[in-house]
Design an enzyme around this catalytic site. Structure first.
Site, PDB file in Angstrom:
ATOM      1  N   ASN A   1       3.715   4.093  -1.891  1.00  0.00           N
ATOM      2  CA  ASN A   1       3.752   3.188  -3.254  1.00  0.00           C
ATOM      3  C   ASN A   1       4.432   1.689  -3.868  1.00  0.00           C
ATOM      4  OD1 ASN A   1       5.750   3.177  -1.198  1.00  0.00           O
ATOM      5  ND2 ASN A   1       7.409   3.300  -2.149  1.00  0.00           N
TER       6      ASN A   1
ATOM      7  N   GLY B   1       8.435   4.591   5.132  1.00  0.00           N
ATOM      8  CA  GLY B   1       8.308   6.450   4.486  1.00  0.00           C
ATOM      9  C   GLY B   1       8.766   7.354   4.819  1.00  0.00           C
ATOM     10  N   SER B   2       9.075   8.062   5.078  1.00  0.00           N
ATOM     11  CA  SER B   2       9.718   9.645   5.478  1.00  0.00           C
ATOM     12  C   SER B   2      11.076   9.391   6.710  1.00  0.00           C
ATOM     13  CB  SER B   2       9.285  10.414   5.479  1.00  0.00           C
ATOM     14  OG  SER B   2       8.675  10.785   6.029  1.00  0.00           O
TER      15      SER B   2
ATOM     16  N   PRO C   1      11.833  12.252   8.551  1.00  0.00           N
ATOM     17  CA  PRO C   1      11.104  12.844   9.620  1.00  0.00           C
ATOM     18  C   PRO C   1      10.338  11.831  10.231  1.00  0.00           C
ATOM     19  CG  PRO C   1      11.634  13.910   7.584  1.00  0.00           C
ATOM     20  CD  PRO C   1      11.790  12.853   7.196  1.00  0.00           C
ATOM     21  N   THR C   2       9.305  11.456   9.889  1.00  0.00           N
ATOM     22  CA  THR C   2       7.605  10.698   9.357  1.00  0.00           C
ATOM     23  C   THR C   2       8.912   8.785  11.378  1.00  0.00           C
ATOM     24  OG1 THR C   2       6.787  10.955   7.981  1.00  0.00           O
ATOM     25  CG2 THR C   2       6.504   9.353  10.068  1.00  0.00           C
TER      26      THR C   2
ATOM     27  N   GLU D   1      12.598   1.916   7.591  1.00  0.00           N
ATOM     28  CA  GLU D   1      13.312   1.868   6.118  1.00  0.00           C
ATOM     29  C   GLU D   1      12.566   3.068   5.873  1.00  0.00           C
ATOM     30  OE1 GLU D   1      13.444   1.881   2.433  1.00  0.00           O
ATOM     31  OE2 GLU D   1      11.597   0.825   2.057  1.00  0.00           O
TER      32      GLU D   1
ATOM     33  N   CYS E   1      11.901   4.135  -3.085  1.00  0.00           N
ATOM     34  CA  CYS E   1      12.746   4.475  -2.108  1.00  0.00           C
ATOM     35  C   CYS E   1      13.947   4.689  -2.334  1.00  0.00           C
ATOM     36  CB  CYS E   1      12.372   4.068  -0.361  1.00  0.00           C
ATOM     37  SG  CYS E   1      12.496   2.792  -0.595  1.00  0.00           S
TER      38      CYS E   1
ATOM     39  N   GLU F   1      15.829  13.411  -1.745  1.00  0.00           N
ATOM     40  CA  GLU F   1      15.544  12.555  -2.031  1.00  0.00           C
ATOM     41  C   GLU F   1      14.156  13.692  -2.578  1.00  0.00           C
ATOM     42  OE1 GLU F   1      13.477   8.838  -0.705  1.00  0.00           O
ATOM     43  OE2 GLU F   1      13.131   9.773   0.337  1.00  0.00           O
TER      44      GLU F   1
ATOM     45  N   GLU G   1      14.102  -5.709   5.972  1.00  0.00           N
ATOM     46  CA  GLU G   1      12.848  -7.125   5.851  1.00  0.00           C
ATOM     47  C   GLU G   1      13.030  -7.976   4.576  1.00  0.00           C
ATOM     48  OE1 GLU G   1       8.945  -4.221   6.390  1.00  0.00           O
ATOM     49  OE2 GLU G   1      10.087  -3.325   4.571  1.00  0.00           O
TER      50      GLU G   1
END
Length: 515
Positions: free
Chosen positions: A178, A253-254, A256-257, A275, A309, A412, A489
């Site tokens: 994104n 990212g997501s 699960p990842t 994040e 996000c 989400e 961050e």
């Protein structure tokens, strides 16, 4: 404020990796997208290729190769060699090179923003802001590089101790699609300021613009190999996370990842910054300035086609103003200009991919089945321009009659979908707002300053806004609570996540022994 592009940006130009003009549907990928030892390279073991799509048109711009274990190892060895040089430079020496990189990004702002728009689908108006935030991030951490310092502690008998804040080594950054260029800067700037090297893996959906950043770092004067790019998917990420010479992993990212990355990194006791996703609440009290609250809700939901996000997608509105707020939000949402993201007046471009567009539309269909009302939008959009007919567009959606247990409220969506939920009391809305596994962001609109601070203190979220939403100055730490991740961050706090502390004890007298 609408920004006018420099006149040169309207002329066709040749990039180092392909041909590009300012028109949508004209870029063709020609050069490798891996970057190692100061140059573009094809991966030595790239056996799998992926197509790169232009979201605005649905057109294939080219193909690129995924990196295997051998390519990852070559990038790590190159980064280790560069780290030995870079980590020995003073903070001021690193600062000067980072400031030069920031200057080059400013100079190439229009070119980078155009490439970001072509590969991501967001409006050029937004992409320019992303690039501005990127060079500001490098400038900010360049300013901190020379201020890294330890602490002196006086001990009995004239002895003393001191601490040293030292670099970690080779860090891995894994980015999202994104904000491809901006996220790469958010991760690399504090890493490099602290003296680290970084290997960056962008999302395979947006592999192009981060290579421009790698070239800029080289042009600015970093040692070859200090910032490398490896392209790939899950397997490439696994090779990076499990490499014995990687000291840290930072992932955006997501959930699960993120869980998988944490598991892989844990086997090597590697620190991670995560994040992850969010389902953030935006609480609007009846005493709010209505226009500000509406503007805040639009900014909280529709930037980058809703693919953000920290978006405040659960909009809680106090019942006394529910009707007026909803009517104004719907009216304003219906006026959002959708279309060619490279046109100056476009405010919503294309979603990232066809499967993602279908996923978002699926959430809306499910919301209707569960009793929500589509107040506007929520359907595919086909622009009048024939070259855009296969692009991934939809009308921004506002959902009414939402309940807390609906899927559209709990999960989400990552698209331009706002859910409006009425509430009556402060106590009630706080309980509902915190009833989520996520904790990335939250916001409140009210004229009551005591209530504003009381509400944000009670919100279980890492980034909170009072009478605004979705602003992210690089000076402020950014990160989440709960399943939205940990670590930060931006801001001075990020420096702690890219460095480690060493304590040194100095004895000034004789050594006594009990033996």
């Amino acid at each position: 404020m609408l920004l006018r592009p420099a006149l040169w940006s309207l002329l066709p130009r040749v990039c180092s990796f392909g041909t590009m003009s300012s028109s949508t549907g004209t870029f063709h990928l020609q050069q490798p997208l891996n970057y190692r030892a100061g140059a573009r390279v094809q991966p030595v073991d790239g056996s799998h290729s992926e197509e790169v799509y232009e979201p605005a048109t649905g057109r294939v711009m080219g193909k690129f190769l995924f990196s295997g274990e051998k390519e990852v190892d070559l990038a790590v060895q190159s980064a280790k060699a560069a780290f030995k040089i870079w980590s020995q430079k003073s903070g001021m020496e690193r600062s000067r090179i980072m400031l030069e990189a920031a200057r080059i990004i400013r100079e190439r702002r229009e070119e980078i923003a155009t490439m970001e728009t072509i590969n991501n689908g967001k409006s050029i108006f937004e992409a320019r802001v992303d690039i501005d935030i990127s060079w500001q991030c490098l400038e900010y951490y360049a300013g901190l590089a020379g201020a890294i310092a330890g602490q002196h502690v006086q001990l009995p008998g004239g002895s003393f101790a001191y601490t040293r804040r030292e670099a970690l080594g080779v860090c891995v950054g894994i980015g999202a699609w994104n904000y491809p260029f901006q996220i790469a800067c958010w991760k690399s700037a504090p890493a490099l300021a602290c003296g680290n090297a970084m290997i960056y893996k962008p999302s395979p959906l947006t592999p192009i613009s981060v290579v421009m950043l790698a070239e800029i770092f080289t042009q600015a004067g970093v040692p070859n190999g200090l910032f490398s790019v490896v392209q790939g998917g899950a397997a490439t990420g696994q090779f990076l996370c499990q490499h014995r010479d990687v000291a840290k992993v930072s992932f955006t990212g997501s959930v699960p990842t993120g869980i998988k990355i944490m598991e892989m990194s844990a086997k090597g006791i590697k620190p991670v910054t995560l994040e992850l996703g969010g389902k953030s609440p935006l609480i609007i009290f009846s005493d709010s300035v209505l226009e500000n609250a509406v503007n805040g809700a639009l900014m909280a939901n529709f930037l980058t086609q809703g693919e953000v996000c920290c978006n405040g997608t659960r909009v809680f509105v106090q019942r006394e103003i529910l009707k007026a707020f909803t009517e104004e939000v719907v009216k304003r949402t219906q006026k959002i200009k959708i279309g060619d993201p490279l046109l100056e007046d476009t405010r919503m471009g294309a979603l990232i991919s066809r499967p993602h567009l279908e996923r978002v539309l699926g959430f809306i269909s499910q919301a209707k089945e569960q009793g929500a009302t589509v107040l506007c939008g929520g359907d595919p959009y086909v622009p009048e321009d024939p070259k855009l007919k296969n692009g991934y567009y939809m009308r921004p959606c506002v959902l009414g009659d939402c309940q807390d247990d609906m899927t559209c409220v709990k999960e989400e969506i990552f698209g331009p979908v706002m859910s409006i939920l009425p509430f009556d009391t402060e106590e009630e809305v706080l309980e509902r707002a915190n009833n989520t596994t996520f904790g990335l962001a939250g916001g409140v609109f009210t004229r009551d300053i005591q209530r504003a601070h009381r509400v944000v203190a009670a919100l279980q979220a890492g980034m909170c806004f009072i009478n605004n939403y979705n602003i992210s100055p690089v000076e402020l730490p950014f990160g989440g609570y709960k399943m939205s991740g940990f670590g930060r961050e931006n801001g001075q706090a990020a420096m702690e996540y890219y460095s480690q502390l060493k304590t040194v004890c100095v004895e000034m007298g004789d050594v006594e022994s009990v033996f």
